[in-house]
Scaffold this motif. Structure first.
Motif, PDB file in Angstrom:
ATOM      1  N   GLN A  77       1.549  -1.003  -0.187  1.00  0.00           N
ATOM      2  CA  GLN A  77       0.023  -0.057  -0.324  1.00  0.00           C
ATOM      3  C   GLN A  77       0.678   1.163   0.033  1.00  0.00           C
ATOM      4  O   GLN A  77       0.223   2.259  -0.083  1.00  0.00           O
ATOM      5  N   HIS A  79       3.273   1.393  -2.272  1.00  0.00           N
ATOM      6  CA  HIS A  79       2.814   1.953  -4.341  1.00  0.00           C
ATOM      7  C   HIS A  79       1.581   1.553  -4.639  1.00  0.00           C
ATOM      8  O   HIS A  79       1.939   2.340  -5.466  1.00  0.00           O
ATOM      9  N   GLY A  80       0.217   0.753  -4.289  1.00  0.00           N
ATOM     10  CA  GLY A  80      -0.315   0.968  -4.970  1.00  0.00           C
ATOM     11  C   GLY A  80      -1.561   0.990  -4.323  1.00  0.00           C
ATOM     12  O   GLY A  80      -1.398   1.311  -3.384  1.00  0.00           O
ATOM     13  N   VAL A 102      -2.603  -2.330  -9.388  1.00  0.00           N
ATOM     14  CA  VAL A 102      -4.045  -1.390  -9.058  1.00  0.00           C
ATOM     15  C   VAL A 102      -3.148   0.154 -10.017  1.00  0.00           C
ATOM     16  O   VAL A 102      -1.930   0.155 -10.012  1.00  0.00           O
ATOM     17  N   LYS A 104      -0.420   3.445  -9.636  1.00  0.00           N
ATOM     18  CA  LYS A 104       0.306   3.329  -8.821  1.00  0.00           C
ATOM     19  C   LYS A 104       0.405   4.855  -7.647  1.00  0.00           C
ATOM     20  O   LYS A 104      -0.457   5.282  -8.660  1.00  0.00           O
ATOM     21  N   SER A 108       5.104   6.427  -5.074  1.00  0.00           N
ATOM     22  CA  SER A 108       5.788   5.627  -5.109  1.00  0.00           C
ATOM     23  C   SER A 108       7.139   5.685  -5.256  1.00  0.00           C
ATOM     24  O   SER A 108       7.122   6.451  -6.877  1.00  0.00           O
ATOM     25  N   THR A 115       7.515  -0.352 -13.994  1.00  0.00           N
ATOM     26  CA  THR A 115       6.474  -0.376 -14.584  1.00  0.00           C
ATOM     27  C   THR A 115       6.202   0.150 -16.354  1.00  0.00           C
ATOM     28  O   THR A 115       4.917   0.424 -16.418  1.00  0.00           O
ATOM     29  N   THR A 120      -0.145   2.888 -13.864  1.00  0.00           N
ATOM     30  CA  THR A 120      -0.359   1.660 -12.916  1.00  0.00           C
ATOM     31  C   THR A 120       0.553   1.193 -12.489  1.00  0.00           C
ATOM     32  O   THR A 120       2.059   0.231 -12.829  1.00  0.00           O
ATOM     33  N   VAL A 121       0.486  -0.654 -11.642  1.00  0.00           N
ATOM     34  CA  VAL A 121       2.139  -1.388 -10.556  1.00  0.00           C
ATOM     35  C   VAL A 121       1.290  -2.128 -10.591  1.00  0.00           C
ATOM     36  O   VAL A 121       0.061  -2.887  -9.936  1.00  0.00           O
TER      37      VAL A 121
END
Ligand code: TXA
Ligand code: MG
Length: 330
Positions: A77, A79-80, A102, A104, A108, A115, A120-121
């Motif tokens: 959490q 990071h996303g 999820v 990004k 992050s 990525t 998103t990551v």
């Protein structure tokens, strides 16, 4: 390449080799690490050069986005952005063979190369204790694709990983064969309905049971490595500005993505210039590519012109990426 064999005892976490492996990762080196699914080719996900080394070692002709491995949902959490579905799935299946895609977070520190410049990551908390241990000890998310040469079969033993990638590795961590043996299931929790991106170690029904509704996405097996992979869609990559490749000059109002020591004619008139590598190093260029494109795209130029980048080494993947960004828009 050094081999670190872990045979089930509990003292591996405190061994001098554990410290050496963490130092190698902290220094941006590559380590083959077992997980419950397959062996991963791990590197510091926050270090662009380290991630460039991953693509170099695998001989990937394209920059596919990488999965970042962390030790807990709490770390993930950082990071996303986890919506309710993502939290439900993480709590049900982590640690385990599920990867969640999820949005990004802007805060992050996972690098843009990991990525592939997407917003998103992909995050995963593996049940393989060694990958989790290394992520926790280094305090870094670890980017890890399967530890095989691009296009070959995924490595499920230390021998396979070493045979494919030995010369590129600082260490191979040997904990025997992987119990699951196929890659993690990838679910995207970006839209209102979660989408299955890649079938894998956890089957669709288990996930739908936990969610209490159907997943969107491919019914049959799909391979994200193929050109139609979600991460590879041209529209995902295209900057707002147009792209002009192999530019020998800079025209009025253009931003410039330069490479090497020789600058194109009119470079001083560019709206903005970023040099991917003044010394002409393609590894450094790969590490900077996505963030440079994004930054130039916010400079307000209608067109980004790009100097010629050689096709050697990672240059092939860089040129692939640039061609996609320059392709006619739908
Ligand atoms: O089990 C596994 O998932 C193994 C172990 C080492 O964890 N890793 C693995 O990584 O299979 P790799 O790189 O071989 O496959 C990752 C897949 C790629 O096909 C990529 O397209 C997809 O994940 N992916 C990563 N980030 C994504 C994103 N932001 N959106 C969509 N797809 C993404
Ligand atoms: Mg793979």
């Amino acid at each position: 390449m050094r081999r670190w064999t872990i045979d089930g005892g509990n003292d591996w976490q405190t061994s001098p080799t554990a410290v050496a492996v963490c130092s190698a990762l902290n220094a941006g080196k590559l380590v083959a690490v077992p997980t419950e699914t397959v062996y991963g080719l791990a590197a510091d996900a926050t270090n662009g050069i380290a991630c460039a080394r991953i693509f170099e070692a695998k001989g990937r002709p394209q920059f596919n986005p990488l999965i970042s491995h962390v030790d807990s949902l709490k770390s993930a959490q950082l990071h996303g952005a986890f919506n309710e579905d993502a939290q439900t799935l993480a709590m049900a299946f982590w640690p385990g063979p599920l990867t969640l895609v999820v949005p990004k977070l802007p805060t992050s520190d996972i690098c843009d190369l990991a990525t592939a410049g997407l917003t998103t990551v992909a995050l995963r908390v593996p049940s393989g204790a060694i990958m989790r241990f290394l992520a926790r000890e280094t305090g870094r998310p670890l980017a890890a694709p399967s530890a095989n040469i691009s296009g070959r079969i995924s490595a499920t033993s230390a021998e396979d990983a070493a045979a494919d990638l030995g010369p590129s590795l600082s260490f191979v961590v040997d904990a025997g064969p992987c119990p699951v043996g196929i890659e993690s299931t990838i679910v995207s929790c970006v839209d209102a309905t979660p989408r299955l991106l890649r079938p894998g170690g956890i089957d669709r029904m288990q996930i739908e049971d936990v969610l209490g509704r159907k997943l969107q996405g491919p019914a049959a097996s799909s391979d994200l490595q193929k050109p139609d992979a979600p991460g590879m869609l041209t529209s995902h990559y295209a900057p707002t500005a147009r792209m002009r490749l192999r530019a020998l000059d800079v025209r009025a109002g253009e931003a410039l993505l330069s490479f090497g020591a020789t600058r194109p004619l009119g470079a001083e008139c560019a709206v903005k210039e970023i040099n991917l590598s003044a010394t002409g190093n393609v590894r450094e260029a790969a590490a900077r590519l996505f963030s440079a494109l994004r930054e130039l795209d916010t400079a307000g130029a209608r067109t980004i012109c790009v100097q010629d980048i050689p096709l050697t080494g990672l240059g092939e993947a860089i040129n692939d990426r640039l061609q996609r960004a320059a392709a006619p828009r739908p």
